[in-house]
Design a protein around this motif. Structure first.
Motif, short mmCIF file in Angstrom:
data_model
loop_
_atom_site.label_atom_id
_atom_site.label_comp_id
_atom_site.label_asym_id
_atom_site.label_seq_id
_atom_site.Cartn_x
_atom_site.Cartn_y
_atom_site.Cartn_z
N ALA A 372 -25.89 -12.69 0.04
CA ALA A 372 -27.17 -13.17 -0.45
C ALA A 372 -27.87 -12.04 -1.19
O ALA A 372 -28.06 -10.95 -0.65
N ASP A 373 -28.22 -12.29 -2.44
CA ASP A 373 -28.92 -11.32 -3.28
C ASP A 373 -28.17 -9.99 -3.35
O ASP A 373 -28.63 -8.96 -2.86
N PRO A 374 -26.99 -9.97 -3.98
CA PRO A 374 -26.20 -8.73 -4.07
C PRO A 374 -26.91 -7.60 -4.80
O PRO A 374 -26.56 -6.44 -4.61
N ALA A 375 -27.90 -7.91 -5.64
CA ALA A 375 -28.58 -6.88 -6.41
C ALA A 375 -29.66 -6.16 -5.61
O ALA A 375 -30.23 -5.18 -6.09
N ALA A 376 -29.94 -6.62 -4.39
CA ALA A 376 -31.03 -6.04 -3.61
C ALA A 376 -30.79 -4.55 -3.38
O ALA A 376 -29.70 -4.13 -2.98
N GLY A 377 -31.81 -3.75 -3.63
CA GLY A 377 -31.74 -2.32 -3.38
C GLY A 377 -31.18 -1.51 -4.52
O GLY A 377 -31.31 -0.28 -4.52
N ALA A 378 -30.55 -2.15 -5.50
CA ALA A 378 -30.02 -1.42 -6.66
C ALA A 378 -31.19 -1.08 -7.58
O ALA A 378 -31.91 -1.97 -8.04
N GLY A 379 -31.37 0.21 -7.85
CA GLY A 379 -32.55 0.65 -8.58
C GLY A 379 -32.73 -0.03 -9.92
O GLY A 379 -33.83 -0.45 -10.28
N GLY A 380 -31.65 -0.14 -10.69
CA GLY A 380 -31.74 -0.75 -12.01
C GLY A 380 -32.14 -2.21 -11.95
O GLY A 380 -33.04 -2.66 -12.67
N PHE A 381 -31.50 -2.97 -11.07
CA PHE A 381 -31.82 -4.40 -10.96
C PHE A 381 -33.23 -4.62 -10.44
O PHE A 381 -33.95 -5.50 -10.91
N GLU A 382 -33.61 -3.83 -9.43
CA GLU A 382 -34.95 -4.00 -8.87
C GLU A 382 -36.03 -3.66 -9.90
O GLU A 382 -37.04 -4.34 -10.02
N ALA A 383 -35.79 -2.58 -10.68
CA ALA A 383 -36.78 -2.20 -11.69
C ALA A 383 -36.89 -3.27 -12.77
O ALA A 383 -38.00 -3.62 -13.20
N LEU A 384 -35.76 -3.81 -13.22
CA LEU A 384 -35.79 -4.86 -14.23
C LEU A 384 -36.44 -6.12 -13.69
O LEU A 384 -37.19 -6.81 -14.40
N THR A 385 -36.16 -6.45 -12.44
CA THR A 385 -36.76 -7.64 -11.84
C THR A 385 -38.28 -7.52 -11.83
O THR A 385 -39.00 -8.45 -12.21
N GLN A 386 -38.77 -6.38 -11.38
CA GLN A 386 -40.22 -6.19 -11.32
C GLN A 386 -40.84 -6.17 -12.72
O GLN A 386 -41.93 -6.72 -12.93
N ALA A 387 -40.15 -5.54 -13.67
CA ALA A 387 -40.67 -5.52 -15.04
C ALA A 387 -40.74 -6.93 -15.62
O ALA A 387 -41.71 -7.28 -16.31
N LEU A 388 -39.73 -7.74 -15.35
CA LEU A 388 -39.74 -9.12 -15.84
C LEU A 388 -40.80 -9.94 -15.11
O LEU A 388 -41.37 -10.87 -15.70
N CYS A 389 -41.04 -9.64 -13.85
CA CYS A 389 -42.13 -10.32 -13.16
C CYS A 389 -43.46 -10.05 -13.86
O CYS A 389 -44.26 -10.96 -14.09
N GLN A 390 -43.69 -8.80 -14.21
CA GLN A 390 -44.93 -8.44 -14.89
C GLN A 390 -45.03 -9.09 -16.27
O GLN A 390 -46.06 -9.68 -16.62
N GLN A 391 -43.94 -9.01 -17.03
CA GLN A 391 -43.95 -9.59 -18.38
C GLN A 391 -44.01 -11.11 -18.33
O GLN A 391 -44.71 -11.74 -19.12
N GLY A 392 -43.26 -11.71 -17.41
CA GLY A 392 -43.27 -13.16 -17.30
C GLY A 392 -44.63 -13.70 -16.89
O GLY A 392 -45.10 -14.72 -17.40
N TRP A 393 -45.30 -13.00 -15.97
CA TRP A 393 -46.64 -13.41 -15.54
C TRP A 393 -47.64 -13.29 -16.69
O TRP A 393 -48.50 -14.14 -16.87
N ARG A 394 -47.46 -12.23 -17.48
CA ARG A 394 -48.33 -12.05 -18.64
C ARG A 394 -48.12 -13.18 -19.64
O ARG A 394 -49.09 -13.69 -20.22
N LYS A 395 -46.87 -13.58 -19.86
CA LYS A 395 -46.60 -14.68 -20.79
C LYS A 395 -47.19 -15.99 -20.25
O LYS A 395 -47.71 -16.81 -21.03
N LEU A 396 -47.10 -16.20 -18.95
CA LEU A 396 -47.71 -17.38 -18.35
C LEU A 396 -49.20 -17.39 -18.59
O LEU A 396 -49.78 -18.42 -18.99
N GLN A 397 -49.85 -16.27 -18.37
CA GLN A 397 -51.29 -16.20 -18.58
C GLN A 397 -51.66 -16.44 -20.05
O GLN A 397 -52.66 -17.10 -20.35
N ASP A 398 -50.85 -15.90 -20.95
CA ASP A 398 -51.10 -16.14 -22.38
C ASP A 398 -51.04 -17.62 -22.70
O ASP A 398 -51.89 -18.15 -23.44
N LEU A 399 -50.03 -18.31 -22.18
CA LEU A 399 -49.89 -19.74 -22.45
C LEU A 399 -51.02 -20.53 -21.81
O LEU A 399 -51.53 -21.50 -22.39
N GLU A 400 -51.41 -20.13 -20.62
CA GLU A 400 -52.49 -20.83 -19.93
C GLU A 400 -53.82 -20.70 -20.68
O GLU A 400 -54.68 -21.57 -20.59
N ALA A 401 -53.99 -19.62 -21.43
CA ALA A 401 -55.24 -19.39 -22.15
C ALA A 401 -55.33 -20.15 -23.46
O ALA A 401 -56.40 -20.23 -24.06
#
Length: 641
Positions: A372-401
């Motif tokens: 389950a979740d083989p990428a857990a703990g891998a620095g590269g995957f975790e960093a990209l996941t968090q960065a996409l969370c930030q960017q994706g949330w920003r895109k959601l907010q842009d569309l909502e506005a």
């Protein structure tokens, strides 16, 4: 078995762990003053940094886990227009290991101009004869007639004497995705909410558990969306459905449970894994903002249409494998793999079997599903996941506005052109990268194969259908295009093939200077470039005479080739010594002359000698090939559109 700790492995402490500063110091020595950022740091289309090295992830970040761990479901598409043939293919898929059928009715974008032509229960029953609904999961690809298709399937289940809660069906209604693809929505948003609530209510009354609505990322991805843009659009679509259903009196928890996601698995392994993981975390955040206890969303992943090629299509097998691997590691609940011939028409049973087996090998032999979740703990995957969370949330907010004519959210963003403009910018940026081959496409823009084998399909792609204008549409927007990245090169190859079918294939004479060691690098570059546009560019042992070029032999070979375009290929030293004389000799023989490489200080002399163009790494290859085809074809002109 007993567990083993690091303390039980004494050799683990035999080598000191280097600090980041030590690594950077060693790297700087290798770079010898070169810019670290330019050489070793990349950026995604969303501007996310890709570092050369990441430390192990630490902390107790939320885990993007599925509802049920274990094997993902192997999905296969049912899209043949004839019910009897659709049934034959569907049964072959199930016998071969698929456990989920995706029904693509006529009009579904995923059907690519084909689609199951079933308008009655009897026709649908014929297409699904022998398919045991209580053992096989079903999902409907979003289509303009989604409500009708959903109710038709429900009627078939009932006609077979099955209760709704005895089957598992994702009804896949996505009217917002259909609006984005088609450009029209027949009802207003309040009416849409009422229709959806009534349809879901009718299906639930017969025991169906859903999900009923799909927030589908494919329309946005095929129109050029980045990872963050796709995430933002999917989330904004799902949020709109929550609002529409809540306005009809449906509790938010039930509205939430009515929605599933469809995301695209592309050929970038790291970004695809991170995107699927980010989608789960972002949806958890949406639920928490709604005051709900977060529950994992069901995610269906499909390999990318835009990455498929019609030329050298066997390379699509590699693309599909990487994408499937990434979707599995990223935690998809079900996966659909595009058959490797899909860009060429309706796939046959062989192409479908290979697509299915791509998943089965990764499941049964690679055992990807066991963690389950083989990428857990891998620095590269975790960093990209968090960065996409930030960017994706920003895109959601842009569309909502965004809003237009009293309509807010993603529909308003479609209506006022915000979405189209953003995607157009990304398409232009990606097209430039493809044209300059900064983003290469193997088998198309790099390493093309003019002698590629013909592959079989059940039917060629149908011509573009002109949708009947919906004069009564309540909402109109500019429809999003569905494009594949390889299309500009494929159009050039098609033009070349048309000429080749009536005579000789257009060709370029590679005018090599010096010995083989001197010209091989640039002649290889030039051949690769010209063949990407369908122009033959044969290269031999050259015309060296004591390491110099026999210009008489070079000109004689050019005349014998029948080519109109000659491309000088040699080393920088060879150009300085011989390119001017060679260009003059070829010009006198009637050649249009190009040169492979940057001219540098020689440009003035070379142009005066007759060189008209220079091709090198970073050249706009599509534009250069259009010009080359114009020169080499008898008409002297090529349609550049």
């Amino acid at each position: 078995m007993t567990s083993t700790s690091l303390a039980d492995l004494p050799y683990m402490g035999a080598f000191a762990t280097p600090a980041g500063e030590q690594w950077r110091s060693a790297v700087d020595k290798v770079l010898k003053g070169a810019d670290f950022e330019k050489k070793l740091v990349g950026r995604t289309a969303d501007g996310i940094r890709i570092e050369p090295l990441y430390p192990a992830a630490t902390g107790s970040a939320a885990r993007p886990l599925r509802q049920q761990q274990g094997r993902w479901h192997v999905a296969a598409r049912v899209d043949h227009p004839e019910p009897a043939e659709a049934n034959r293919l569907a049964l072959a898929e199930l016998e071969g290991g698929a456990d989920w059928l995706s029904l693509s009715f006529v009009g579904a974008a995923a059907a690519r101009g084909f689609g199951l032509a079933a308008k009655t229960v009897a026709e649908l029953d014929a297409a699904l004869s022998g398919v045991m609904f209580d053992l096989v999961r079903l999902r409907l690809d979003p289509a303009p007639g989604a409500r009708r298709n959903a109710l038709l399937l429900a009627d078939l289940v009932e006609s077979r004497g099955l209760a709704g809660d005895a089957v598992e069906i994702d009804f896949g209604m996505d009217p917002i995705g259909a609006l984005a693809s088609s450009g029209t929505l027949s009802v207003s948003l309040p009416e849409l909410g009422q229709n959806l609530a009534e349809t879901i209510g009718a299906l639930k009354a017969h025991g169906f558990r859903g999900p009923f609505l799909a927030a589908d990322g494919r329309p946005w991805h095929e129109a050029g969306a980045t990872e963050a843009q796709e995430l933002g659009a999917v989330l904004a679509t799902a949020v709109t459905y929550l609002r529409l259903l809540e306005a009809q009196g449906m509790p938010l928890a039930k509205a939430r449970d009515a929605i599933s996601f469809t995301l695209v698995a592309d050929t970038d392994e790291f970004l695809t894994v991170a995107k699927l993981r980010a989608a789960r975390l972002l949806w958890d955040r949406v639920q928490q903002a709604c005051g709900l206890e977060a529950r994992p969303v069901f995610i269906h992943a499909e390999t990318a249409w835009r990455s498929l090629t019609g030329r050298d299509p066997h390379v699509n097998l590699l693309r599909g494998t990487v994408a499937t691997f990434s979707a599995g590691v990223g935690g998809a609940d079900s996966i659909g793999v595009q058959p490797f011939t899909a860009a060429l028409g309706l796939p046959d049973a062989f192409a479908r079997r290979i697509a299915r087996n791509t998943q089965l090998i990764l499941l049964e032999e690679a055992n990807l599903w066991r963690v389950a979740d083989p990428a857990a703990g891998a620095g590269g995957f975790e960093a990209l996941t968090q960065a996409l969370c930030q960017q994706g949330w920003r895109k959601l907010q842009d569309l909502e506005a965004e809003s237009a004519e009293g309509i807010s959210g993603i529909v308003g963003a479609l209506a006022n052109g915000h979405v189209q403009q953003g995607l157009a910018r990304e398409r232009a940026s990606r097209a430039k990268a493809i044209a300059t081959r900064r983003e290469p496409i193997t088998g198309t823009s790099e390493f093309p194969n003019l002698a590629e084998a013909v592959v079989a399909v059940l039917a060629p792609p149908p011509g573009p259908r002109q949708a009947a204008p919906d004069s009564d549409a309540a909402i109109r927007v500019e429809a999003l295009p569905s494009l594949r990245l390889a299309e500009p090169y494929e159009a050039l190859r098609t033009q070349s093939d048309i000429v080749a079918a009536t005579g000789a294939r257009p060709s370029v004479f590679l005018a090599t200077l010096g010995n083989i060691a001197a010209f091989t690098a640039r002649s290889g570059f030039a051949r690769n470039l010209f063949e990407a546009g369908g122009l033959a560019a044969p290269s031999g042992d050259g015309f060296a005479d004591d390491d110099k070029t026999d210009l008489a032999a070079l000109v004689a070979a050019f005349k014998a080739s029948g080519a109109k375009l000659a491309c000088l290929c040699g080393s920088d030293e060879g150009y300085a010594a011989e390119a001017t004389q060679a260009a003059k000799a070829l010009a006198e023989a009637g050649a249009t002359i190009w040169l492979a490489g940057r001219p540098g200080e020689l440009e003035g002399r070379l142009r005066e000698a007759g060189v008209e163009n220079f091709v090198f790494a970073g050249t706009d290859a599509v534009a250069a090939l259009q010009d080359a085809l114009a020169i080499t074809t008898s008409s002297g002109q090529v349609d550049k559109e």
